[in-house]
Design a protein around this motif. Structure first.
Motif, PDB file in Angstrom:
ATOM      1  N   ARG A  18       0.835  -1.203   0.000  1.00 28.06           N
ATOM      2  CA  ARG A  18       0.000   0.000   0.000  1.00 28.06           C
ATOM      3  C   ARG A  18       0.872   1.257   0.000  1.00 28.06           C
ATOM      4  O   ARG A  18       0.585   2.233  -0.698  1.00 28.06           O
ATOM      5  CB  ARG A  18      -0.925   0.000   1.212  1.00 28.06           C
ATOM      6  CG  ARG A  18      -1.843   1.211   1.246  1.00 28.06           C
ATOM      7  CD  ARG A  18      -2.724   1.190   2.468  1.00 28.06           C
ATOM      8  NE  ARG A  18      -3.946   0.478   2.144  1.00 28.06           N
ATOM      9  CZ  ARG A  18      -4.918   0.242   2.998  1.00 28.06           C
ATOM     10  NH1 ARG A  18      -4.805   0.630   4.250  1.00 28.06           N
ATOM     11  NH2 ARG A  18      -5.996  -0.387   2.621  1.00 28.06           N
ATOM     12  N   GLY A  22       1.061   4.126  -2.902  1.00 26.53           N
ATOM     13  CA  GLY A  22       0.910   5.539  -2.573  1.00 26.53           C
ATOM     14  C   GLY A  22       2.041   6.387  -3.116  1.00 26.53           C
ATOM     15  O   GLY A  22       1.830   7.497  -3.614  1.00 26.53           O
ATOM     16  N   THR A  25       1.621   6.565  -7.042  1.00 24.83           N
ATOM     17  CA  THR A  25       0.507   7.408  -7.484  1.00 24.83           C
ATOM     18  C   THR A  25       0.575   8.825  -6.934  1.00 24.83           C
ATOM     19  O   THR A  25      -0.178   9.693  -7.379  1.00 24.83           O
ATOM     20  CB  THR A  25      -0.843   6.782  -7.060  1.00 24.83           C
ATOM     21  OG1 THR A  25      -0.892   6.695  -5.639  1.00 24.83           O
ATOM     22  CG2 THR A  25      -1.032   5.418  -7.683  1.00 24.83           C
ATOM     23  N   GLY A  26       1.459   9.047  -5.974  1.00 20.87           N
ATOM     24  CA  GLY A  26       1.555  10.376  -5.376  1.00 20.87           C
ATOM     25  C   GLY A  26       0.469  10.644  -4.351  1.00 20.87           C
ATOM     26  O   GLY A  26       0.242  11.786  -3.957  1.00 20.87           O
ATOM     27  N   ASP A  27      -0.212   9.606  -3.905  1.00 20.39           N
ATOM     28  CA  ASP A  27      -1.289   9.732  -2.917  1.00 20.39           C
ATOM     29  C   ASP A  27      -0.698   9.587  -1.512  1.00 20.39           C
ATOM     30  O   ASP A  27      -0.412   8.498  -1.049  1.00 20.39           O
ATOM     31  CB  ASP A  27      -2.348   8.654  -3.169  1.00 20.39           C
ATOM     32  CG  ASP A  27      -3.565   8.802  -2.286  1.00 20.39           C
ATOM     33  OD1 ASP A  27      -3.587   9.683  -1.415  1.00 20.39           O
ATOM     34  OD2 ASP A  27      -4.507   8.013  -2.483  1.00 20.39           O
ATOM     35  N   ARG A  28      -0.519  10.713  -0.862  1.00 18.52           N
ATOM     36  CA  ARG A  28       0.109  10.704   0.459  1.00 18.52           C
ATOM     37  C   ARG A  28      -0.738   9.988   1.503  1.00 18.52           C
ATOM     38  O   ARG A  28      -0.210   9.355   2.408  1.00 18.52           O
ATOM     39  CB  ARG A  28       0.419  12.120   0.918  1.00 18.52           C
ATOM     40  CG  ARG A  28       1.543  12.752   0.110  1.00 18.52           C
ATOM     41  CD  ARG A  28       1.984  14.090   0.670  1.00 18.52           C
ATOM     42  NE  ARG A  28       2.278  14.066   2.086  1.00 18.52           N
ATOM     43  CZ  ARG A  28       3.492  13.865   2.621  1.00 18.52           C
ATOM     44  NH1 ARG A  28       4.515  13.663   1.820  1.00 18.52           N
ATOM     45  NH2 ARG A  28       3.665  13.884   3.920  1.00 18.52           N
ATOM     46  N   ALA A  29      -2.045  10.043   1.382  1.00 16.87           N
ATOM     47  CA  ALA A  29      -2.925   9.371   2.342  1.00 16.87           C
ATOM     48  C   ALA A  29      -2.738   7.855   2.262  1.00 16.87           C
ATOM     49  O   ALA A  29      -2.616   7.184   3.292  1.00 16.87           O
ATOM     50  CB  ALA A  29      -4.385   9.740   2.095  1.00 16.87           C
ATOM     51  N   THR A  30      -2.690   7.329   1.060  1.00 22.31           N
ATOM     52  CA  THR A  30      -2.475   5.892   0.877  1.00 22.31           C
ATOM     53  C   THR A  30      -1.098   5.501   1.384  1.00 22.31           C
ATOM     54  O   THR A  30      -0.927   4.468   2.034  1.00 22.31           O
ATOM     55  CB  THR A  30      -2.618   5.504  -0.611  1.00 22.31           C
ATOM     56  OG1 THR A  30      -3.933   5.852  -1.049  1.00 22.31           O
ATOM     57  CG2 THR A  30      -2.403   4.020  -0.828  1.00 22.31           C
ATOM     58  N   GLN A  31      -0.130   6.342   1.116  1.00 23.21           N
ATOM     59  CA  GLN A  31       1.232   6.090   1.570  1.00 23.21           C
ATOM     60  C   GLN A  31       1.292   6.055   3.101  1.00 23.21           C
ATOM     61  O   GLN A  31       1.916   5.166   3.683  1.00 23.21           O
ATOM     62  CB  GLN A  31       2.149   7.179   1.021  1.00 23.21           C
ATOM     63  CG  GLN A  31       3.611   6.931   1.230  1.00 23.21           C
ATOM     64  CD  GLN A  31       4.464   8.011   0.574  1.00 23.21           C
ATOM     65  OE1 GLN A  31       3.969   8.879  -0.144  1.00 23.21           O
ATOM     66  NE2 GLN A  31       5.750   7.958   0.817  1.00 23.21           N
TER      67      GLN A  31
END
Length: 60
Positions: A18, A22, A25-31
């Motif tokens: 996960r 993140g 994709t650049g999705d900090r929340a997922t990271q």
């Protein structure tokens, strides 16, 4: 082997995946969720290891 060790290892792998998704994709929340899940898995594995050690010492 304690069940917590197995489940903790699975959470660590899931969290790592996960976290990588993140990052890609650049999705900090997922990271961040991935990092938190990975940490939770590490703690759960440590609890399982402690339970195994305690069980081993009680058998002696």
């Amino acid at each position: 082997m304690d069940r917590n060790r197995i489940e903790g290892a699975a959470k660590q792998v899931k969290g790592s995946i996960r976290q990588a998704v993140g990052k890609i994709t650049g999705d900090r929340a997922t990271q961040m969720h991935g990092a938190a899940e990975k940490l939770t898995g590490k703690v759960q594995s440590k609890v399982g290891a402690a339970a195994d050690t305690l069980r081993h010492k009680l058998k002696k």
